[in-house]
Structure formats: structure tokens, C-alpha cells
Design an enzyme around this catalytic site. Sequence first.
Site, short mmCIF file in Angstrom:
data_model
loop_
_atom_site.label_atom_id
_atom_site.label_comp_id
_atom_site.label_asym_id
_atom_site.label_seq_id
_atom_site.Cartn_x
_atom_site.Cartn_y
_atom_site.Cartn_z
N LYS A 93 1.73 -6.21 1.22
CA LYS A 93 1.97 -4.82 1.61
C LYS A 93 1.92 -4.63 3.13
O LYS A 93 1.29 -3.71 3.64
CB LYS A 93 0.98 -3.89 0.90
CG LYS A 93 1.10 -3.93 -0.61
CD LYS A 93 0.12 -2.98 -1.27
CE LYS A 93 0.27 -3.00 -2.78
NZ LYS A 93 -0.20 -4.30 -3.38
N ARG A 94 2.62 -5.49 3.84
CA ARG A 94 2.68 -5.38 5.28
C ARG A 94 3.54 -4.18 5.67
O ARG A 94 4.47 -3.82 4.96
CB ARG A 94 3.23 -6.66 5.90
CG ARG A 94 2.33 -7.89 5.69
CD ARG A 94 0.93 -7.65 6.20
NE ARG A 94 0.16 -8.90 6.29
CZ ARG A 94 -0.92 -9.18 5.57
NH1 ARG A 94 -1.35 -8.31 4.68
NH2 ARG A 94 -1.56 -10.32 5.75
#
Length: 278
Positions: A93-94
Site C-alpha cells: 500500500k505504498r
Amino acid sequence: MTRSELISQIKNKRSFLCVGLDTDITKIPEHLLAYEDPVFEFNRQLIEATADLCVAYKPNIAFYECRGVAGWTSLQRTWAALPTECLRIADAKRGDIGNTARMYATAFFDEQVSGLGFDALTVSPYMGSDSVQPFLGFDGKWAIVLALTSNAGGLDFQTITDARGKALFEQVIERVNTWGSPEDTMYVVGATRGEAFSAVRKYAPDHFLLVPGVGAQGGSLRDVCAYGMNKDCGLLVNATRSIIYASNGTDFAEKARLEAQALQREMEQELLAAGLID
């Protein structure tokens, strides 16, 4: 992995199951603590037990990062053990931009630099195109963009509507579609959202959807398929706790296989009903 290769795997395995490897060292069977790398040994046995039943694996990176160097080593060893015919997803979930985003892409996609060569990475689009496009410049790699998540707090923002009545998650999908394509972009859509899949498919009819929330979180596989399946299946349904923690004894891998097998059989029936397999 290309889109056509993924579709082929789904048809060959009669499954669209993704197994989440959110491996918490405090929850794995006690006998594994005698191993030099208990987390990797847990993952290795799970992978061997389920590889013929699923088409993707999804390690949640936080469960490895929190253990520092030891955790990163477990992650690298786990990635190396994942079958190459399965889509290997880094659930990180960058969501940063520019050079930082490119460095994140290098960390998870460039094996020569980082020792990791995942096929896909989950990405937050909140900072706009700068936070997604750097992940789209790698051949055969995927950005899996958060769209409509299954957590209760997701409703704080994702379903807010504009003056036209269009929800934020719909606007996100519509805009991200202009940055990538069904060949390199997927969306995260939580299984507990049910009929919302119809709204997602209005804007993303051909994209694959990564669907968490089936199993321990209570999402319905039947509803997901009824509202979310497309002509190529278009679904990767993730199950984590219901599979990897099916037992905390020495039979944990065997029990995990039974849980994965039960889901695969349900998926096979959905694929048959949709006419996607014979």
C-alpha cells in the site's frame, strides 16, 4: 506476469484464489519456533500445501518490516519460494510520489537491486498520478490501486459524492483508468461491499479486481461473483486467516490445504456457471 498468463492460470487451476501471507510470528504453531527462520518455514509449508489450488500469493509487507532485518530476510526467502506461475503480490500500500515512488517500485520489482521481484504491488492513489504512474513502467508488473476497501473506516472518504452524485471511489477508478490499462492495473475492492461491485464494474469492466474480505471477514464469494465477475473472470479473491491459521498444531499445513481446497471448489462452480471453463 501478463494478463493472458493470469487468465490461463485461472482456467487451468479452476480457481481465482489468492492466499494472503500475513504471517504473525506470535500466531504460528509453537513447534516452528525451533527453526532458524520460523516465519519462512511457516510460509514454505503453506505454499507447498496450496500451490496447486491458488493463482496468487499476497504477503502483507508490514508483518515482515516490523521484524527489521530478520523480517526482510524472511520476506526475501518467501518471495523466492513462491511459484513463478502464480501472481506474486506485495501488499505494501505504498502511496508516495516522484523519486520516492520510483524507489519503492525498485524495492519490490527489481530483483537485481533489492533481491525481490514481485509481480504486483498495492498502491494508494490519494496523491494522484504521481503516486501511481512510477509503478507502471515495469514490463509484466502491476499496480493494484485501492478503490473501495472492506474496512469500516473506508466509508469515511471513499463513498463521499460530488455535486454530480459520483462517489470518490468511482472518480478514483475513472481517473486511474487514464494512467494505466487492464494489462497493468487492478483495483482493490472489498468483498463486504456486495452490490457495490456493480458500480465498480461500470467504470472498470475489464480490469482484474483484488478482493479481500472473504473468509474470516465474512464476505460472500457468491455475491462477489454475481456482481463482480466479468468475461475473463476478472477476480482475485483473497483469503488469509481462514487458511493460514486453520490450525495452530503440527497439522497446520494440512488444515490450510483443506480450507483452500474448499474455496477452490466453490470457485470452480462459479467458473463453470459463468461458462468460463468446461
